[in-house]
Every structure is written in structure tokens, then in C-alpha cells.
Design a protein around this motif. Structure first.
Motif, short mmCIF file in Angstrom:
data_model
loop_
_atom_site.label_atom_id
_atom_site.label_comp_id
_atom_site.label_asym_id
_atom_site.label_seq_id
_atom_site.Cartn_x
_atom_site.Cartn_y
_atom_site.Cartn_z
N ALA A 68 5.44 12.70 -4.89
CA ALA A 68 6.24 12.67 -3.27
C ALA A 68 5.49 11.30 -2.47
N VAL A 69 6.30 10.31 -2.13
CA VAL A 69 6.03 9.47 -1.35
C VAL A 69 5.92 9.74 0.09
N GLY B 79 -5.27 15.64 -1.24
CA GLY B 79 -4.09 15.62 -2.33
C GLY B 79 -3.42 14.48 -2.41
N GLN B 80 -3.46 13.67 -1.32
CA GLN B 80 -2.81 12.20 -1.40
C GLN B 80 -3.57 11.20 -1.74
N LEU C 22 8.54 6.62 -9.09
CA LEU C 22 7.87 7.61 -8.53
C LEU C 22 8.46 8.91 -8.20
N VAL C 23 9.73 8.70 -7.55
CA VAL C 23 10.36 10.17 -7.09
C VAL C 23 10.94 10.77 -8.44
N ALA C 24 11.34 9.82 -9.26
CA ALA C 24 11.90 10.57 -10.74
C ALA C 24 10.82 11.08 -11.54
N SER C 25 9.53 10.79 -11.41
CA SER C 25 8.32 11.03 -12.05
C SER C 25 7.81 12.52 -11.46
N GLU D 55 0.98 -1.17 0.00
CA GLU D 55 -0.15 -0.10 0.07
C GLU D 55 0.86 1.16 -0.19
N ILE D 56 0.52 2.03 -0.84
CA ILE D 56 1.73 3.25 -1.13
C ILE D 56 0.68 4.29 -1.19
N THR D 57 1.10 5.58 -0.52
CA THR D 57 0.57 6.84 -0.53
C THR D 57 1.50 7.75 -0.92
N ILE D 58 0.76 8.48 -2.07
CA ILE D 58 1.71 9.24 -2.92
C ILE D 58 1.02 10.52 -3.29
N GLU D 59 1.82 11.73 -3.75
CA GLU D 59 1.13 12.86 -3.90
C GLU D 59 1.67 13.59 -5.18
N GLN D 60 0.97 14.39 -6.14
CA GLN D 60 1.62 14.90 -6.99
C GLN D 60 1.75 13.90 -8.15
N ALA D 61 1.06 12.88 -8.33
CA ALA D 61 1.08 11.73 -9.09
C ALA D 61 0.07 11.72 -10.18
#
Length: 315
Positions: free
Chosen positions: A284-285, A257-258, A278-281, A229-235
Motif C-alpha cells: 500500500a503506497v 507499520g509504515q 509496488l501495488v502489484a506486489s 521519498e516513498i512511504t509504503i505499508e505491507q511491503a
């Protein structure tokens, strides 16, 4: 000395060719807690009674503690708590344990010492001199456990050991099982209460309609690929589109926003690569949590798999 305290090859005990257990081949490692899981009537108790020499197998072979089942040597260091048992209810708990101690060949001084130890272990210290007829179901279960432990066995069979206990009693039994394992003993648990088994079992065998479906370390029996389970922002919504090692993804929730996703990977070891991509794209993880399947999910997967195989074979 073998690393396995139980080894069976094609062990069967059937009644007029039906029911019971059929073609059971498994190994139980020494010093482990082994859960034998199945629905009521699947054949769990028949298997245990056959191992203990209470039933004669109709096919196959087995050893217990290095000796063929049915021999006195195979049972010498074995304790057993059956699922359905009744003790003479006019006896006190202490009198019952004394009788069991005599059967186990303990001297009077040994009996007195060991009885004092086991009643404290199972939580009956203040009630052992009361008559069994006044015991609750939970207390009867505890005195049964005390009988099973009296001979300081190396291998202990417990058939539905928590079925009559309240939540506190079940927790105490789980803690007792863990302590016994830490002492180097092997515990073979029969149960259909999967939530009770999950926290104590190292290995499991799953029996369905008399047949062993699978066995091994239960956390490795899952057929589901690794999940996080991964929580990300700005993807972006299609952040996974260019990642071939992401075999499935499901949006679980969005908040402030997450976004939290359940992500299925094609193999172990992909999490660092996933984070790098994800970070490269530009994402924010915030959190990554490995999802572990529950024992119930593992059990249901293998039972359903067996049902599908049976359906195909019959049509």
C-alpha cells in the motif's frame, strides 16, 4: 537582439599570473536572475569588476548588452552595488541620490521623481533625509541598492547584496530581486550565501579557485539521479530486489507499520512504473515525494568534483 545580456569567452583577469578569475566562458540569459557562486576569494568580484571595465582583462573577450566590455555603451544601462562601498557620510541619503542622478544624466524633475520611487522600493522612504553617518549597515545597503537602481538599468550587478541585512531585510531584497526580474531586468548576483540564492536564482555559475566549474539552470546541474521519498505499508524488506531501475534505496524511518524509503531511480519517468510494481506486489503506497537537491548540495558536488580532478592531475 541577443537572448544573452552577458557573453564571455575565456575571460581572465589575473595578478602576476595568479588569483583573480581565469578562462571564464559563460552566458547570462536576458530577464533572468544569475547567481555567481563561490567561496570568498574565488574570483567573483574580480570577474564583475572586469565586466564593468574597472579592471582590464589579461585574456579573453566579453560583451555586455551587446557591446564590448570597457566601452561606454556596455555600461550605459547597467546598475552596480559593490560588496564594499563607502559613501560620504556627511551627506543625507537624498543628497547622495541627487549626485548619482546627475552622474546618470537625469534632469532635476527626473531625479526628484525617480528618487521618490527608488527609496520606497528599497524601504528607505522615512529615512532618506537623514545623514548617512547615522545609517545602520542594513540602511547603508539599502541606499546602495537605491543608487544601483536610479538609472532604471537593464542589467544589475549585486555583489553580496544581503550580507549586512537582518532576516527581514534579506527577505525584502529577495522579493525586490523577483520584482525586478518580472519587469524584464537581468540581475547578476555574487554571493557565497547559498540559502539566500536558492529561491531567487534561475541560473548559476560556480567558480572555484578562479575557474568556472559549471554553469546553467541550477536545478538541472545535479549529477544525482532522480530520487523520491516513498512511504509504503505491507511491503517485504527486499521489495526492491527485482526492480532493476531502482539503483539505490535507503530506509529512512519506520512507524506504525509504515516504512519511508529514499529511492534513487536510473532515469526520469520511472515513478509511475515504481508505483505499479509496488501495488502489484501487494504493498500500500501512502505518499510519494520527489526529492529536490538544494543549491548547497549542487554547489558542494561540483566543487568537490573539481577538487578531485585537480588532485588527480597533480599526482
Amino acid at each position: 537582439m541577443s537572448d544573452n545580456v552577458i557573453e564571455t569567452i575565456g575571460l581572465s583577469k589575473q595578478y602576476d599570473g595568479k588569483g583573480g578569475c581565469k578562462q571564464i566562458t559563460l552566458q547570462v540569459p536576458r530577464g533572468s536572475v544569475f547567481g555567481f557562486l563561490g567561496q570568498n576569494g574565488a574570483g567573483k568580484s574580480t570577474f564583475v569588476r572586469t565586466m564593468l571595465g574597472l579592471l582590464h582583462p589579461t585574456a579573453g573577450s566579453a560583451t555586455m548588452l551587446g557591446h564590448p566590455i570597457g566601452s561606454v555603451e556596455s555600461r550605459r544601462k547597467v546598475g552596480y552595488l559593490p560588496e564594499l562601498f563607502r559613501y560620504p557620510d556627511w551627506l543625507t541619503g537624498r543628497q547622495l541620490l541627487k549626485h548619482h542622478g546627475e552622474i546618470c544624466g537625469l534632469s532635476k524633475s527626473q531625479r526628484d521623481r525617480v528618487i521618490g520611487e527608488v527609496v520606497e522600493v528599497v524601504g528607505l522612504g522615512g529615512r532618506v533625509d537623514e545623514r548617512i553617518r547615522g545609517y545602520s549597515k542594513g540602511m547603508q545597503q539599502r541606499i546602495g541598492l537605491a543608487c544601483a537602481l536610479l538609472s532604471d538599468p537593464e542589467l544589475i550587478f549585486l555583489d553580496e547584496p544581503t550580507s549586512a541585512l537582518d532576516p527581514i531585510g534579506r527577505k525584502e531584497v529577495r522579493e525586490l530581486i523577483a520584482r525586478l526580474r518580472d519587469q524584464g531586468k537581468t540581475i547578476f548576483l555574487n554571493s557565497h550565501l547559498l540559502s539566500e540564492m536558492e529561491s531567487v536564482c534561475d541560473y548559476v555559475g560556480i567558480i572555484h579557485r578562479s575557474e568556472l566549474v559549471t554553469s546553467g539552470e541550477w536545478r538541472k546541474l545535479s549529477a544525482v539521479k532522480p530520487q523520491v521519498e516513498i512511504t509504503i505499508e505491507q511491503a517485504t524488506a527486499d521489495w526492491h530486489a527485482h526492480l532493476p531501475f531502482v539503483t539505490d534505496q535507503r530506509l529512512l524511518k519506520e512507524r506504525e507499520g509504515q516504512a519511508t524509503w529514499l529511492v534513487t531511480l536510473d532515469q526520469e519517468g520511472r515513478v509511475p512504473v515504481l508505483l505499479q510494481e509496488l501495488v502489484a506486489s501487494g504493498a500500500a503506497v501512502h505518499e510519494v515525494v520527489r526529492k529536490q537537491q538544494s543549491l548547497e548540495e549542487v554547489f558542494l558536488y561540483w566543487v568537490q568534483q573539481k577538487e578531485r580532478e585537480t588532485h588527480v592531475a597533480n599526482h
